[in-house]
Design an enzyme around this catalytic site. Structure first.
Site, PDB file in Angstrom:
ATOM      1  N   GLU A 214       4.605  -3.460   0.472  1.00 48.62           N
ATOM      2  CA  GLU A 214       4.098  -4.241  -0.833  1.00 48.62           C
ATOM      3  C   GLU A 214       2.719  -3.682  -0.556  1.00 48.62           C
ATOM      4  OE1 GLU A 214       5.343  -6.009  -3.113  1.00 48.62           O
ATOM      5  OE2 GLU A 214       7.426  -5.993  -2.334  1.00 48.62           O
ATOM      6  N   CYS A 248      -4.002  -8.344  -5.052  1.00 45.77           N
ATOM      7  CA  CYS A 248      -3.394  -7.001  -4.979  1.00 45.77           C
ATOM      8  C   CYS A 248      -2.926  -6.819  -6.411  1.00 45.77           C
ATOM      9  CB  CYS A 248      -2.153  -6.900  -4.064  1.00 45.77           C
ATOM     10  SG  CYS A 248      -0.899  -8.293  -4.554  1.00 45.77           S
TER      11      CYS A 248
END
Ligand code: NAD
Length: 459
Positions: A214, A248
């Site tokens: 991720e 993010c």
């Protein structure tokens, strides 16, 4: 920090525990998820204090994105886990008659979960929910850059679980992870930067360990001329300056139709002031850069383009004001790397194909946001740009829906999680075909003679 010997002992203890079959039953997994929830509830105040200490996160922000998020996810998994664990019946081809087919979801075994510092609690425990639901053991590695949160996690996990089932290993990732990864994990789930993601993949190669990565990237936010600009500005400013841009999936930069650029800039300024006041440094609702290194990197972007709002900094408190930048060029450093801070470049476009072309020149982003009333614009971006996931007329919130897979594409990552996708990531789909013995169709057996004709009719 863990020594090689301690790492080996922990690994062997988890392996023996997993092999005992203790983690397999539904009742076991359900109990552990409930225990984890109780432990989080018990430590809630300490968790929120630690997040304030590490990142100056307001309790409202910390609760919603770190703690409340996990409560929701646990409730969702508890509601669905039994059904997910049931073997899934699928059809069988005629050539296998008389057969039935099922997919069994099997635990993977020993898992290693590594988290970054920006949502240091949630990003470690959210994958753990998938590992528990999937019937696995886990070693957790929190980020050393959010030390107060790492300490709470250590205490919370230690008093809730036996380390032979779930353990926390603290310390410098560059030392701890290579030590642990000399052993073969059945899955490594990593959230963090692209350079470290590459190292994780390299370390996984000798054991052919599957990895979920991720990662990050530059997530674009496209603002079309046909849209409610005031609402768009508020949602973009909220998504960008949440956790001071250290998210993010934060909108990294805006691509706005030139016809509404000035209007959007005014609305963004208004939104920032309405959220944090004229002096965001005095706002209790605004976070700080995690450390001096990140402060210096993000502050260096302020010398590029033209600042139309914000731009103030205070190194002593690692404060960078919510900042709007215009007149930046695509080859400026601020447009090369993920910004990961409260600096928002605004670039104009004249037509959609031009905007799409510009986005496609950069690596696939983790998220994409489009603000538009036009279904055509919406579909063009969804169909023509490859990215992890995103929102139409909103920002960040796609990851709050456990029905949606969350993960990147290309350089922004591989693999997905959340809800059923977490369960799938932490289990192996084992396909099994079972054939009755009351009939043994002889077609497949030699001698074949002229059976080909019959086979062609069946297949
Ligand atoms: P990072 O890659 O520096 O660190 C992540 C983890 O890796 C930490 O636990 C760290 O201890 C460990 N680590 C560091 N160096 C290592 C090494 N050499 N070998 C093995 N492990 C090592 O990332 P970060 O700075 O903590 O987080 C910021 C990045 O994470 C940003 O790029 C952001 O986009 C990304 N991120 C992605 C998501 C997502 O869900 N896709 C979420 C949050 C953050």
């Amino acid at each position: 920090m863990i020594s090689q010997t301690q790492a080996g002992q922990l690994y062997e203890a988890q392996k023996a525990y997993f092999d005992s079959g203790a983690t397999l039953p539904f009742s076991f997994r359900k109990t552990q998820l409930k225990r984890l929830k109780k432990a989080i509830e018990k430590h809630e105040t300490r968790i929120l204090d630690a997040l304030h200490k590490d990142l100056h996160k307001h309790p409202m922000e910390a609760y919603s994105s770190e703690v409340g998020f996990l409560y929701e996810e646990i409730a969702y998994i508890l509601d669905n886990l039994k059904a997910w664990m049931e073997p899934q019946v699928v059809t069988s081809p005629l050539v296998t008659y008389p057969s039935s087919s099922r997919i069994y979801r099997q635990p993977l075994g020993l898992t290693l979960i590594i988290a970054p510092w920006n949502y240091p609690f949630m990003l470690l425990l959210s994958p753990l929910l998938g590992a528990i639901a999937g019937g696995n053991c886990a070693i957790l590695k929190p980020s050393e850059l959010a030390p107060a949160t790492a300490d709470v996690i250590y205490d919370l996990i230690k008093e809730t679980f036996d380390p032979k089932y779930i353990a926390v290993v603290e310390g410098d990732g560059g030392v701890v992870i290579p030590t642990l990864m000399t052993y073969r994990f059945d899955h490594v789930f990593f959230t963090g930067s692209i350079p470290v993601g590459k190292k994780i993949m390299e370390m996984a190669v000798p054991h052919l360990t599957p990895v979920t990565l991720e990662l990050g990237g530059k997530s674009p936010c496209v603002v079309d001329e046909k849209v409610n600009i005031k609402v768009a500005a508020k949602r973009i400013a909220w998504g960008k300056f949440w956790n001071a841009g250290q998210t993010c999936v934060a909108p990294d930069y805006i691509l706005v139709h030139q016809k509404v650029k000035a209007e959007l800039e005014d609305a963004l300024k208004e939104a920032i002031i309405s959220f944090f006041g004229e002096n965001p440094a005095a706002s209790t609702d605004y976070a700080r850069m995690i450390n001096d290194r990140r402060f210096d990197t993000v502050a260096s972007y302020l010398s590029q383009g033209h600042i139309i709002h914000g731009g103030q900094t205070d190194k002593a408190t690692r404060y960078i004001a919510p900042t709007l930048l215009t007149d930046v060029e695509w080859d400026d450093p601020v447009m090369q790397d993920e910004i990961f801070g409260p600096v928002l470049p605004i670039l104009p476009y004249t037509d959609l194909p031009q905007a799409i072309q510009a986005i496609r020149k950069l690596p696939y982003p983790l998220a994409l946001y489009v603000f538009t009333n036009s279904k055509k614009t919406e579909r063009a971006l969804i169909d023509q740009v490859r990215f992890g996931g995103g929102c139409v007329n909103n920002a960040l919130v796609h990851l709050t829906n456990p029905e949606l897979p969350f993960g990147g594409a290309g350089y922004s990552g591989m693999g997905q999680y959340h809800g059923k996708y977490s369960f799938d990531t932490f289990t192996h789909p084992k396909g099994m075909l079972k054939t009755g013995t009351w009939l043994d169709v002889p077609t497949k057996y030699p001698p074949f003679g002229n059976k080909l004709k019959l086979l062609k009719k069946i297949m």
